[in-house]
Design a protein around this motif. Structure first.
Motif, PDB file in Angstrom:
ATOM      1  N   GLY A   1       0.792  -1.221   0.000  1.00  0.00           N
ATOM      2  CA  GLY A   1       0.000   0.000   0.000  1.00  0.00           C
ATOM      3  C   GLY A   1       0.824   1.270   0.000  1.00  0.00           C
TER       4      GLY A   1
ATOM      5  N   VAL B   1       0.353   3.817  -3.026  1.00  0.00           N
ATOM      6  CA  VAL B   1      -0.959   4.220  -3.546  1.00  0.00           C
ATOM      7  C   VAL B   1      -1.012   5.726  -3.792  1.00  0.00           C
ATOM      8  CG1 VAL B   1      -2.177   2.291  -2.476  1.00  0.00           C
ATOM      9  CG2 VAL B   1      -2.045   4.463  -1.276  1.00  0.00           C
ATOM     10  N   THR B   2      -1.689   6.078  -4.868  1.00  0.00           N
ATOM     11  CA  THR B   2      -1.792   7.487  -5.232  1.00  0.00           C
ATOM     12  C   THR B   2      -3.227   7.943  -5.451  1.00  0.00           C
ATOM     13  OG1 THR B   2      -1.498   6.929  -7.565  1.00  0.00           O
ATOM     14  CG2 THR B   2       0.484   7.525  -6.326  1.00  0.00           C
ATOM     15  N   ASP B   3      -4.170   6.991  -5.319  1.00  0.00           N
ATOM     16  CA  ASP B   3      -5.568   7.373  -5.513  1.00  0.00           C
ATOM     17  C   ASP B   3      -6.449   6.618  -4.526  1.00  0.00           C
ATOM     18  OD1 ASP B   3      -5.871   4.772  -6.506  1.00  0.00           O
ATOM     19  OD2 ASP B   3      -5.959   5.413  -8.586  1.00  0.00           O
TER      20      ASP B   3
ATOM     21  N   ALA C   1      -9.071   4.636  -4.944  1.00  0.00           N
ATOM     22  CA  ALA C   1      -9.374   3.228  -5.256  1.00  0.00           C
ATOM     23  C   ALA C   1      -8.224   2.327  -4.829  1.00  0.00           C
ATOM     24  CB  ALA C   1      -9.662   3.065  -6.746  1.00  0.00           C
ATOM     25  N   GLY C   2      -7.008   2.728  -5.136  1.00  0.00           N
ATOM     26  CA  GLY C   2      -5.847   1.952  -4.720  1.00  0.00           C
ATOM     27  C   GLY C   2      -5.710   1.908  -3.214  1.00  0.00           C
TER      28      GLY C   2
ATOM     29  N   ALA D   1      -8.297  -0.563  -1.652  1.00  0.00           N
ATOM     30  CA  ALA D   1      -7.903  -1.970  -1.832  1.00  0.00           C
ATOM     31  C   ALA D   1      -6.762  -2.344  -0.886  1.00  0.00           C
ATOM     32  CB  ALA D   1      -7.496  -2.210  -3.283  1.00  0.00           C
ATOM     33  N   ALA D   2      -5.735  -1.522  -0.845  1.00  0.00           N
ATOM     34  CA  ALA D   2      -4.575  -1.823   0.000  1.00  0.00           C
ATOM     35  C   ALA D   2      -4.925  -1.731   1.481  1.00  0.00           C
ATOM     36  CB  ALA D   2      -3.428  -0.867  -0.340  1.00  0.00           C
TER      37      ALA D   2
END
Length: 143
Positions: A112, A115-117, A119-120, A123-124
């Motif tokens: 994780g 992550v840059t958004d 949605a990511g 999930a992470a």
């Protein structure tokens, strides 16, 4: 004079580290409080109650990774009881499984970290926090 100040500062840090290790129950409780704060902050972002912030997301995953590295070292045999611990005996009976749970938590936190958004992050964050619940189910005594 400056050299003396550095020596005294070094001794102070060493003493602080020794004192922290002298009470692993208190240290792991403090560490878990930090994980709890990070989780609350992450949950607010994941639910949309707080705006997604990539820097905060990175901080959450760093908190998780740091805790995952440190936590397995804070369960010496002498810390089975005392300090209002909720550590289950299973920790000492299944050290391999306990350490594997933290290794998975660390790996998920690492996944994780980039992550840059939103949605990511969702999930992470979901994968990392699923580890928390699984570990607590097996290795924590319910109050």
């Amino acid at each position: 004079m400056i050299r003396t100040a550095f020596v005294l500062a070094g001794l102070g840090l060493g003493l602080a580290a020794t004192m922290a290790q002298a009470d692993p129950i208190a240290e792991r409780q403090q560490l878990m409080k930090g994980v709890g704060r990070a989780t609350r902050e992450g949950a607010a972002m994941a639910k949309g109650d707080a705006a997604f912030d990539a820097a905060k997301a990175q901080g959450i995953f760093k908190t998780y990774a740091d805790a995952a590295k440190t936590m397995p070292t804070l369960f010496p045999e002498t810390s089975r009881t005392g300090g209002e611990t909720t550590a289950a005996p299973k920790i000492w009976e299944d050290q391999a499984g306990f350490k594997a749970a933290f290794a998975k938590f660390e790996a998920d936190a690492g996944a994780g970290a980039g992550v840059t958004d939103l949605a990511g992050f969702r999930a992470a964050f979901g994968a990392a926090t699923k580890n928390c619940g699984a570990c607590h189910e097996v290795y924590r005594v319910k109050r």
